[in-house]
Scaffold this active site. Structure first.
Site, short mmCIF file in Angstrom:
data_model
loop_
_atom_site.label_atom_id
_atom_site.label_comp_id
_atom_site.label_asym_id
_atom_site.label_seq_id
_atom_site.Cartn_x
_atom_site.Cartn_y
_atom_site.Cartn_z
N LYS A 54 -4.15 -13.29 17.66
CA LYS A 54 -5.57 -13.61 17.77
C LYS A 54 -5.82 -14.99 18.40
CE LYS A 54 -6.54 -15.55 13.19
NZ LYS A 54 -6.86 -16.92 13.57
N ASP A 67 -13.59 -18.55 14.30
CA ASP A 67 -12.28 -18.04 13.86
C ASP A 67 -12.31 -17.78 12.35
OD1 ASP A 67 -9.65 -17.28 14.01
OD2 ASP A 67 -8.84 -19.32 14.12
#
Length: 584
Positions: A35, A216
């Site tokens: 990610k 995030d």
């Protein structure tokens, strides 16, 4: 790197998420799915591929360390509008524009120690019938702030037995902060939200400045963090949130798993991307992880896969008791260390108190270890407090123990002296666990801890675990001798420098974000994992399952799961039941 080279390094799922550049998106990124690479690539694609001004990009992370890593990987060529945590971003906003709601630019930011000090000051001024710890009030005030509940609205929302007392403290606490020209960490976000909702021009200026927002670890956001994100992204709707809801394990800090559905409602044309290719673990480990997490029903489940070939099957071991469990882990580590560095192996457990039995086995077997994010059992504050009481009973001229106890409060010290004067002859001949209980009764020591808070509950578990040692060593002098021997082995290891590269020991919470070739998850039993406090609530039970999933997905090559038939923990021995997560 050119855009083409960046895109070539991505798999099809990652590439699709990176190329989507206009509008709201959710990137559901499974454990080990790359990610961070996707986030960095997305930022660079916006700048190089779509001529987005770097200054118009706001990137929110959950730690300063993560922010530093993002900046380093994006590179000095691109100075983004802002990369940092929610709190640091809000502090910056308030330094610049806080004056619009009467905040002075030189405001102080109070940490937890400062906050406790303020509450202690307030408690001296307000006499309450019931006694609660400052931590108890701070925990409740923080929970209210995380829901944007002001002192004025507190009693409209909460009506339990302690609400009126909490409301009084909350109001006085906020008043004192204002008089001191100070904000606490929760206020940083709350006051920023107040600024944006009260002054639409200021909000619009920030919306126009940060047209692209990336958040995030979205699964860890609480209500106010989500609300702030929603405010900032409402105008242009170029908001990308990244997270894995199978790794949402911080509800006790206010994280809300429902934020995913809220986001889809508030940004109705949201595009969802799934990153399911795993670059960390073997397929056997991923299959086991899926078998566990797929029983959850309140969030999306990703079916992770890998292109890695081969790999060992997951190993399960049923131990007779916690000592047998520790010996099994120690023997496996000794077998593996010829081909694996010790610091590439980790032992994970649900509660801090479980480290005690493991530490003692490792010390006995001469296996170097490092406690990550924690303190060795006999060096923990609450354990050292109890030991100081016991050492003074045996040796009343021990100055260090006396000084430690006096610091716990003069009243508590006087009560201990009264107990000592009445029991000095008999106490040394009583069973250790009985003496500990009598000291607690006499001094009120346990009232220092509030079982409603996660940290204090963990401390109380450590105290109970100390009683497990007391039951094994009923003689007070033998008990203190055993503790001294273990402590000496701690320092012997430090002196020889053998522990720096030792096996990693940590709780499952502390393991999040880490990875190791070899992982042991120990104590996978009912009442431990899942924890007994989660039995009556589906959301708590599912969070425990996610915690187990986090532990499983830390393993790259080998995974060992252990549980016992009997366990001597928290001062008593009882039969154990294999965790429902394994029975399922």
């Amino acid at each position: 790197m050119s855009i083409d080279n960046i895109l070539k390094s991505l798999n099809p799922q990652q590439k699709e998420a990176v190329l989507y550049h206009h509008g709201a998106s959710i990137i559901l990124a499974g454990a080990g799915s790359g990610k961070t690479r996707v986030l960095i690539s997305k930022v660079i694609n916006l700048i190089r591929g779509h001529d987005v001004n770097p200054k118009s990009i706001l990137m929110i992370t959950f730690t300063n360390k993560a922010a530093g890593e993002m900046k380093a990987r994006i590179g000095v060529s691109y100075s983004l509008g802002y990369v940092g945590t929610f709190h640091s971003f809000c502090a910056r906003v308030l330094r610049i524009d806080g004056q619009f709601i009467g905040l002075k630019r030189n405001f102080l930011i109070y940490d937890e120690e400062d906050q406790i000090g303020v509450i202690k000051s307030v408690l001296k001024k307000i006499s309450l019938n019931k006694k609660y710890t400052p931590s108890y009030f701070l925990n409740r005030i923080s929970a209210a702030k995380n829901q944007l509940i002001s002192p004025e609205k507190y009693l409209d929302v909460f009506s339990d037995y302690a609400s009126s007392d909490t409301n009084l403290i909350y109001q006085a606490y906020q008043k004192e902060l204002k008089e001191n020209n100070a904000l606490d960490f929760d206020d940083l976000i709350n006051v920023t939200i107040k600024l944006f909702t009260k002054n639409k021009q200021v909000l619009e200026r920030y919306q126009d400045r940060y047209k692209y927002i990336l958040v995030d670890e979205f699964q860890d956001t609480n209500y106010v963090q989500y609300f702030l994100t929603k405010l900032l992204g409402a105008k242009y709707k170029n908001v990308t949130v990244v997270g894995d809801f199978s790794q949402s394990i911080y509800s006790w800090r206010g994280a809300e798993i429902k934020n995913l559905e809220k986001f889809k409602t508030d940004f109705p044309r949201t595009k969802v991307f799934y990153l399911e290719r795993n670059y960390r673990s073997t397929q056997a480990i991923l299959n086991f992880a899926f078998d566990v997490i797929s029983k959850n029903q309140t969030h999306p489940i990703l079916g992770l896969y890998t292109d890695k070939k081969g790999g060992e099957e997951v190993v399960f071991y049923e131990a007779a008791n916690e000592e047998d469990e520790g010996i099994y882990v120690a023997n496996m580590i000794n077998d593996l260390k010829s081909g694996q560095r010790l610091d590439e192996m980790a032992v994970l457990y649900r509660t801090n108190a479980q480290s005690r039995a493991l530490e003692e086995v490792f010390l006995h077997y001469g296996i170097p270890y490092v406690l990550i994010g924690g303190t060795r059992f006999y060096e923990r504050k609450e354990v050292k407090d109890v030991l100081s009481y016991l050492r003074l009973l045996v040796n009343p001229v021990d100055k260090l123990s006396k000084e430690r106890i006096i610091k716990l409060g003069k009243t508590r010290w006087e009560k201990f002296r009264e107990y000592y004067d009445k029991n000095k002859e008999e106490a040394v001949n009583k069973n250790t666990d009985k003496v500990i209980e009598e000291v607690f009764q006499a001094t009120g020591y346990l009232k220092l801890y509030d079982p409603e808070t996660e940290e204090d509950y963990s401390r109380l578990e450590n105290i109970k675990e100390l009683k497990s040692v007391a039951v094994v060593f009923p003689s007070l002098s033998e008990f203190l001798e055993q503790v001294a021997l273990v402590e000496s082995e701690y320092f012997e290891g430090e002196k020889k420098g053998r522990n720096k590269n030792g096996v990693r020991l940590m709780t499952l919470h502390q393991a999040k974000g880490l990875e190791f070739p070899v992982v042991f998850v120990v104590g996978v039993e009912e009442g431990i994992l899942p924890h007994s406090r989660s039995f009556d609530d589906i959301y708590s039970l599912e969070e425990e399952r996610r915690l187990f999933y986090v532990g499983i997905t830390r393993a790259k090559e080998r995974l060992y799961i252990t549980y016992t038939r009997q366990r001597f923990i928290f001062g008593s021995r009882s039969y154990s039941m294999k965790s429902r997560f394994l029975e399922e």
